[in-house]
Scaffold this active site. Structure first.
Site, PDB file in Angstrom:
ATOM      1  N   ASP A  40       0.865  -1.420   0.476  1.00 21.94           N
ATOM      2  CA  ASP A  40      -0.121  -0.379  -0.069  1.00 21.94           C
ATOM      3  C   ASP A  40       1.196   0.697   0.148  1.00 21.94           C
ATOM      4  O   ASP A  40       2.275   1.366   0.677  1.00 21.94           O
ATOM      5  CB  ASP A  40      -0.716  -0.279   1.281  1.00 21.94           C
ATOM      6  CG  ASP A  40      -2.260   1.061   0.952  1.00 21.94           C
ATOM      7  OD1 ASP A  40      -2.594   1.151  -0.081  1.00 21.94           O
ATOM      8  OD2 ASP A  40      -2.714   1.384   2.101  1.00 21.94           O
ATOM      9  N   GLU A  41       0.315   2.372  -0.699  1.00 23.06           N
ATOM     10  CA  GLU A  41       1.038   3.568  -0.715  1.00 23.06           C
ATOM     11  C   GLU A  41       2.193   4.002  -1.461  1.00 23.06           C
ATOM     12  O   GLU A  41       4.110   3.604  -1.333  1.00 23.06           O
ATOM     13  CB  GLU A  41       1.697   4.180   0.665  1.00 23.06           C
ATOM     14  CG  GLU A  41       0.504   4.406   1.873  1.00 23.06           C
ATOM     15  CD  GLU A  41      -0.908   4.888   1.697  1.00 23.06           C
ATOM     16  OE1 GLU A  41      -0.889   5.569   0.945  1.00 23.06           O
ATOM     17  OE2 GLU A  41      -1.906   5.436   2.245  1.00 23.06           O
ATOM     18  N   ALA A  42       2.189   2.336  -2.403  1.00 26.00           N
ATOM     19  CA  ALA A  42       3.430   2.281  -3.611  1.00 26.00           C
ATOM     20  C   ALA A  42       4.318   3.441  -3.708  1.00 26.00           C
ATOM     21  O   ALA A  42       5.247   3.278  -4.027  1.00 26.00           O
ATOM     22  CB  ALA A  42       3.048   1.779  -4.110  1.00 26.00           C
ATOM     23  N   GLN A  43       3.054   4.465  -3.978  1.00 29.32           N
ATOM     24  CA  GLN A  43       4.044   5.666  -4.415  1.00 29.32           C
ATOM     25  C   GLN A  43       5.496   6.379  -4.083  1.00 29.32           C
ATOM     26  O   GLN A  43       5.839   7.242  -3.934  1.00 29.32           O
ATOM     27  CB  GLN A  43       3.544   7.051  -4.753  1.00 29.32           C
ATOM     28  CG  GLN A  43       2.331   8.007  -3.382  1.00 29.32           C
ATOM     29  CD  GLN A  43       1.175   6.926  -2.732  1.00 29.32           C
ATOM     30  OE1 GLN A  43       1.056   5.996  -3.020  1.00 29.32           O
ATOM     31  NE2 GLN A  43       0.527   7.459  -1.300  1.00 29.32           N
ATOM     32  N   CYS A  57     -18.970  18.517  -6.668  1.00 28.63           N
ATOM     33  CA  CYS A  57     -20.354  17.645  -8.119  1.00 28.63           C
ATOM     34  C   CYS A  57     -20.726  16.224  -7.292  1.00 28.63           C
ATOM     35  O   CYS A  57     -21.656  15.833  -7.684  1.00 28.63           O
ATOM     36  CB  CYS A  57     -20.146  18.105  -8.720  1.00 28.63           C
ATOM     37  SG  CYS A  57     -18.920  17.065  -9.929  1.00 28.63           S
ATOM     38  N   TYR A  90      -6.500  16.632   1.483  1.00 26.73           N
ATOM     39  CA  TYR A  90      -6.939  16.467   0.796  1.00 26.73           C
ATOM     40  C   TYR A  90      -8.165  16.542   0.371  1.00 26.73           C
ATOM     41  O   TYR A  90      -9.344  16.241   1.399  1.00 26.73           O
ATOM     42  CB  TYR A  90      -6.188  15.605  -0.369  1.00 26.73           C
ATOM     43  CG  TYR A  90      -4.575  15.356  -0.308  1.00 26.73           C
ATOM     44  CD1 TYR A  90      -3.289  15.908  -1.246  1.00 26.73           C
ATOM     45  CD2 TYR A  90      -3.985  14.509   1.209  1.00 26.73           C
ATOM     46  CE1 TYR A  90      -2.746  15.784  -0.839  1.00 26.73           C
ATOM     47  CE2 TYR A  90      -2.607  14.995   1.376  1.00 26.73           C
ATOM     48  CZ  TYR A  90      -1.920  15.402   0.248  1.00 26.73           C
ATOM     49  OH  TYR A  90      -0.730  15.425   0.077  1.00 26.73           O
TER      50      TYR A  90
END
Ligand SMILES: Nc1ncnc2c1ncn2[C@@H]1O[C@H](COP(=O)(O)OP(=O)(O)O)[C@@H](O)[C@H]1O
Ligand SMILES: Cc1cn([C@H]2C[C@H](O)[C@@H](COP(=O)(O)O)O2)c(=O)[nH]c1=O
Length: 583
Positions: free
Chosen positions: A443-446, A521, A546
């Site tokens: 997870d959170e590979a970035q 929206c 975010y």
């Protein structure tokens, strides 16, 4: 019979899958991954990408030893080309982590790697190896529904081992996950409540049964008799007879016991006549109960040690230890010789007795072979037999929910290793444990710069399945100066690829791009907007920093945020705290 028992034992404790690269190839993972809606129950709420985790968030916190419950693998190739890489990308809040956890579970469901087939087998394995605490704890914490066979086995063990509170916990778990027990399980639950002395719940369950089987009547009668409500037990016996059911040895055991306690020879004799008429099988428990009935209602005339022993065993079968002591006391006082200790096993209603090392039984050879085989199977399986060979890794930069778990925005979590880089994984995890892994979820590979090399080695060389979840794009990679942005808006609205996530696409078997819901929206959101003035690429945060947005609102929101940033910068704001620029 013995063969059936053995094969049942084997099916319950044989390792959940055998490592077979061919079988892996035969079922492409992508087909499982992308047909989540067709997965049973676990995925039944998968109607939209936003809220498809059907479990209550707090319910899936597995124990800390979850990431790898190892098992013995007899022949596992060290070099295999059967690995797979699956990549899940999207903006924040798109369900990447949720999907990662689902897929890890789907792998296990699938039976190839390990959560329903392996998951169920894990539970069954724990159950069979006597680890009921762990089995019930795992079931409870998982919040997952298991099949009725597994529930039945767990309940049966609880009944057999008199772990009534654990059994009730299993029942509570069924209610929590919305599982509706079938008639068979309702009867098992009835027996559980009957044995635990909770007659109210027992009777409620009995009333809920569409068809009242002999077993359920037996449980009802025994429940009342064991609780000291012998008259109720007897009256339900007569009601059962009125309903046209033929009693069996279990019914008679309860009835004779009730008659013995009530000292009612009349009812006892009547039941004895019925037994003679309709009951052909010879059973140690029922004949002991019968003897006890006559013993209590009149007296046991024949002072035969064997009968006393059987009687004492019959008491023991009901857990009446005071009565056991009483009979043994009579034997001692009257100097009746005690027979040597023996074991008995009941097969198809017939009891077989064994003295220690006895070989006189005509099937003794088969029986001893069976026992040795069972021991062998159990030893071989050990408590590793039904493992889930999965490890989850996340970046230790992500400290939002602590470092010991991968956690979704809904709070669903699984234990993990939090690492600074992937190359430290093997060492941190241990080579032996690593070798036994089948699936690695990231997870959170970035945040992992060495993602490419790690995935290639793990999948290509070590033959493991890697499931990678991460952001494909950042909020805005290069914070350009105002006048460096696109000509039209004067603002840079590009989203750049984040870390090495996109570098592994050429290695991947499948890529899934998820979307969230635009917070402005409600349309599909493919981008993440940073709401604060910070401009560095990496900034850990959640909804405070975010929000997921659609293309339109990314562009307009980015314009607004950038403009606000510029204003703030020009005012030389030195605040280090997050300042919300948009809401
Ligand atoms: N705007 C949103 N769009 C979609 N999901 C949202 C949004 N805000 C909060 N969520 C929650 O976030 C969950 C997804 O969490 P998670 O799997 O951790 O996402 P990711 O890893 O992609 O950030 C959703 O199931 C939903 O309950
Ligand atoms: C867009 C963006 C995000 N991050 C950080 C913020 C979070 O800590 C993670 C993403 O977590 P999630 O599981 O996908 O919700 O990444 C960042 O550092 N830089 C960015 O541009």
């Amino acid at each position: 019979m013995l063969k059936t028992t053995i094969s049942r034992m084997k099916s319950l404790i044989t390792p959940p899958f055998s490592f077979s690269p061919m079988s892996k190839k035969a079922t492409p993972l992508a087909s499982n991954f992308f047909s989540l809606a067709s997965k049973p129950k676990l995925f039944s709420n998968l109607h939209n990408p936003i809220s498809y985790f059907p479990l209550k968030p707090s319910m899936i916190s597995l124990p800390s030893n979850f990431p790898i419950l190892t098992r013995r693998v007899h022949s596992k190739p060290s070099l295999s080309s059967s690995g797979e890489i699956h990549v899940i990308v999207g903006p924040m809040f798109a369900g990447k982590t949720t999907t990662l956890l689902h897929r890890v579970q789907a792998e296990i469901n699938d039976g190839r790697l390990g959560i329903c087939v392996n998951w169920e087998k894990t539970l069954r394995g724990l159950c069979i190896t006597g680890r009921m605490n762990e089995a019930v704890g795992l079931l409870w914490r998982s919040g997952l529904e298991v099949d009725h066979g597994t529930y039945a086995l767990l309940l049966q063990e609880c009944i057999f081992k008199k772990l009534y509170n654990k059994g009730k916990r299993i029942h509570a778990q069924m209610v929590v996950v919305g599982y509706v027990p079938n008639e068979y399980l309702k009867t098992k639950l009835m027996i559980l409540y009957a044995k635990s002395g909770d007659l109210k719940t027992m009777h409620l369950l009995f009333d809920m049964l569409m068809e009242k089987s002999l077993i359920s009547w037996n449980a009802l009668i025994a429940g009342y008799v064991q609780k000291g409500l012998e008259e109720m037990g007897l009256s339900f016996y007569y009601e059962m007879r009125q309903n046209g059911l033929t009693p069996d040895q279990y019914t008679f055991a309860s009835v004779f016991r009730a008659c013995a306690t009530l000292a009612t020879l009349e009812h006892g004799k009547r039941a004895h006549c019925v037994m003679i008429k309709c009951f052909q099988k010879d059973n140690v428990v029922v004949s002991s109960a019968l003897m006890d009935m006559y013993f209590k209602c009149s007296s046991l005339s024949d002072e035969n040690a064997g009968k006393y022993v059987v009687l004492s065993n019959a008491y023991a079968a009901f857990g009446l230890w005071d009565s056991v002591a009483e009979v043994r006391g009579v034997m001692r006082d009257t100097e009746i010789n005690k027979m040597p200790a023996y074991s008995s096993i009941e097969v198809q209603g017939k009891a077989h007795f064994f003295l220690l090392g006895d070989k006189s039984h005509r099937e003794s050879e088969e029986i001893y072979k069976t026992i040795i085989e069972m021991i062998w199977i159990l030893n071989d399986a050990g408590h590793n037999s039904c493992s889930i060979n999965v490890a989850l890794i996340k970046s230790n930069k992500d400290n939002r929910y602590g470092l010991d778990s991968v956690v979704t925005h809904d709070g669903v979590k699984l234990p993990c290793c939090a690492l600074p880089n992937l190359s430290s994984f093997k060492q941190t995890f241990g080579q032996d444990a690593y070798d036994q892994l089948d699936v690695i979820g990231i997870d959170e590979a970035q945040f992992f710069g060495d993602l490419y090399d790690f995935c290639r080695e793990v999948a290509d060389h070590d033959g493991k399945t890697v499931i990678v979840a991460g952001l494909d794009g950042d909020y805005l990679s290069l914070p350009l100066k105002f006048n460096e942005g696109p000509v039209d808006s004067g603002i840079n609205v590009h989203r750049r690829s984040f870390g090495s996530v996109l570098d592994i696409i050429p290695l991947a078997d499948s890529v899934t791009k998820l979307s969230a819901q635009c917070e402005i929206c409600g349309k599909r959101a493919f981008f993440t907007l940073r709401k604060t003035e910070e401009t560095q690429t990496e900034l850990i945060g959640g909804t405070d920093v975010y929000m997921p947005v659609c293309r339109h609102h990314y562009v307009s929101g980015q314009v607004a945020v950038e403009a606000a940033r510029m204003v703030l910068q020009s005012q030389k704001s030195s605040s280090n705290n997050h300042k919300l620029l948009v809401r």
